[in-house]
Design an enzyme around this catalytic site. Structure first.
Site, short mmCIF file in Angstrom:
data_model
loop_
_atom_site.label_atom_id
_atom_site.label_comp_id
_atom_site.label_asym_id
_atom_site.label_seq_id
_atom_site.Cartn_x
_atom_site.Cartn_y
_atom_site.Cartn_z
N TYR A 94 0.81 -1.21 0.00
CA TYR A 94 0.00 0.00 0.00
C TYR A 94 0.84 1.27 0.00
O TYR A 94 1.96 1.25 0.55
CB TYR A 94 -0.92 0.02 1.23
CG TYR A 94 -2.01 -1.01 1.22
CD1 TYR A 94 -2.28 -1.79 0.09
CD2 TYR A 94 -2.80 -1.22 2.35
CE1 TYR A 94 -3.30 -2.73 0.11
CE2 TYR A 94 -3.81 -2.16 2.38
CZ TYR A 94 -4.06 -2.92 1.26
OH TYR A 94 -5.06 -3.85 1.29
N SER A 113 -13.46 -4.41 -0.01
CA SER A 113 -14.29 -3.79 -1.05
C SER A 113 -15.78 -4.00 -0.80
O SER A 113 -16.53 -4.36 -1.71
CB SER A 113 -13.91 -4.31 -2.43
OG SER A 113 -12.70 -3.77 -2.87
N LEU A 157 -17.99 -1.84 -0.49
CA LEU A 157 -18.72 -0.87 -1.32
C LEU A 157 -18.31 -0.98 -2.78
O LEU A 157 -18.65 -0.10 -3.58
CB LEU A 157 -18.48 0.56 -0.81
CG LEU A 157 -19.15 0.92 0.51
CD1 LEU A 157 -18.76 2.33 0.95
CD2 LEU A 157 -20.67 0.79 0.42
N LEU A 192 -21.15 1.00 -4.93
CA LEU A 192 -22.39 0.80 -4.20
C LEU A 192 -22.80 1.99 -3.35
O LEU A 192 -23.88 1.98 -2.76
CB LEU A 192 -22.28 -0.47 -3.34
CG LEU A 192 -22.29 -1.79 -4.15
CD1 LEU A 192 -21.84 -2.95 -3.29
CD2 LEU A 192 -23.69 -2.04 -4.72
N LYS A 214 -22.38 6.91 -6.08
CA LYS A 214 -21.80 8.15 -6.63
C LYS A 214 -21.39 8.04 -8.09
O LYS A 214 -21.13 9.06 -8.74
CB LYS A 214 -20.61 8.59 -5.78
CG LYS A 214 -19.43 7.64 -5.77
CD LYS A 214 -18.36 8.16 -4.79
CE LYS A 214 -17.19 7.20 -4.64
NZ LYS A 214 -16.23 7.68 -3.63
#
Length: 349
Positions: free
Chosen positions: A53, A237, A239, A244, A247
């Site tokens: 990351y 994940s 969303l 979901l 937007k």
């Protein structure tokens, strides 16, 4: 906040876990620290990161997320207040895997695992991890949106037993308390459990795989391991990379949003996923919920989920995500969700 047991360990983790993969790319160090402060204030104790990351992975930013967590720990001294999880990158098998980490030779062998763990601990400014996870398998399989099993003969793979022996040494040395896998398959989980039982090696405490209204594949083969073997899901994940939340409806691409900034992310934006998303958003609004509340409420309610790993780029998003622990979905909503799933089954694997 609600808490669930992490596998068969003595740890309890918050139902909402704090994902961190935007820190160092979309979020500054100060914003990362703000998120940590707020999340802990709300009872979140699981903080999940990875040596890779932030994402999208780049050589110039690799490890920055762990460094931000490390500077927060050094500043606050709150190591004992969090369950800290990180992940080691697996080998480069295709263009989706980062090739800049350890010159792309990221096999899950003793040399690489040792280098990876020591570097993560140094960046995190701690001498142990509560959970150390294999970010993806050391073999070609169904990961990161690949819909079918690839019949590929890998030139080199590290046997699962060999990897477990190294992880056992980490546990004995006190550098790692528990282990987990990520982006793993039912066959892989079965092998880890078998080797742990037959050879006295560390047992999986968790599996971190995608799970959302657009991707319910976990239910098909892996959920039984959660029930009978206590390998709980850390759902990532939830969303679907923001899809979901609603937007991106009707092709919208808000300024600063992830799919606006990074065109490479197409896993959740195919026509079937967009149609299903529109239906879920409409269902949420019919019942006085936001699309985010419906999506996260669904994940939170699943008995195989140990923690729902949410990621946010703003404190407002973080608040709404954490608030989802108070959402209860009625039978009417659950039935409607399943009807949408039947029409567009798992459109974003």
């Amino acid at each position: 906040m609600k808490y669930r047991k992490l596998g068969r360990t003595d740890l309890s983790v918050s139902l909402i876990g704090l994902g961190t993969m935007t820190w160092g790319q979309q979020n500054t160090e100060a914003e990362a620290h703000q998120q940590l402060d707020y999340a802990l204030e709300r009872g979140v104790n699981l903080v999940d990161t990875a040596e890779m990351y932030p994402v999208p992975p780049k050589a110039e930013t690799q490890g920055r997320t762990e460094s931000y967590i490390g500077s927060w720990l050094a500043k606050t001294g709150r190591r004992q207040d969090i369950v800290l999880a990180s992940k080691v990158a697996g080998p480069v098998r295709d263009a989706k895997r980062p090739s800049h980490i350890r010159d792309g030779k990221t096999y899950l062998d003793r040399k690489n695992l040792t280098e990876a763990l020591d570097a993560s601990l140094k960046r995190l400014r701690t001498d142990y991890l509560d959970l150390y996870q294999l970010h993806w398998p050391d073999r070609t399989t169904m990961t990161f949106g690949r819909p079918n099993y690839p019949w590929v003969e890998d030139a080199h793979t590290v046997p699962i037993g060999e990897t477990l022996e190294v992880l056992q040494d980490f546990v004995r040395a006190g550098k790692v308390r528990h282990i987990g896998v990520s982006n793993e398959t039912p066959w892989g989980v079965a092998q880890f459990i078998k080797l742990a039982e037959t050879r006295g090696l560390p047992r999986l405490a968790s599996i971190q795989n995608p799970y959302s209204l657009l991707n319910r594949h976990y239910e098909l083969g892996l959920s039984e391991f959660s029930r009978f073997e206590d390998v709980g899901l850390l759902a990532y994940s939830p969303l679907a990379m923001g899809m979901l939340s609603g937007k991106y409806l009707d092709g919208a691409r808000p300024a600063g949003a992830r799919l606006t900034l990074f065109e490479r992310f197409t896993r959740y934006s195919n026509p079937q996923a967009e149609a299903a998303t529109a239906a879920y958003c409409a269902l949420a609004r019919e019942h006085g919920l936001t699309p985010t509340q419906l999506a996260l409420g669904w994940v939170n309610a699943q008995p195989f989920v140990t923690s729902n790993l949410i990621g946010a780029t703003t404190l407002e998003q973080l608040k709404e995500n954490i608030d989802s622990v108070d959402v209860t979905l009625s039978k009417e909503i659950v039935d409607a969700v399943n009807a949408i799933q039947a029409r567009w089954p798992n459109p974003a694997p």
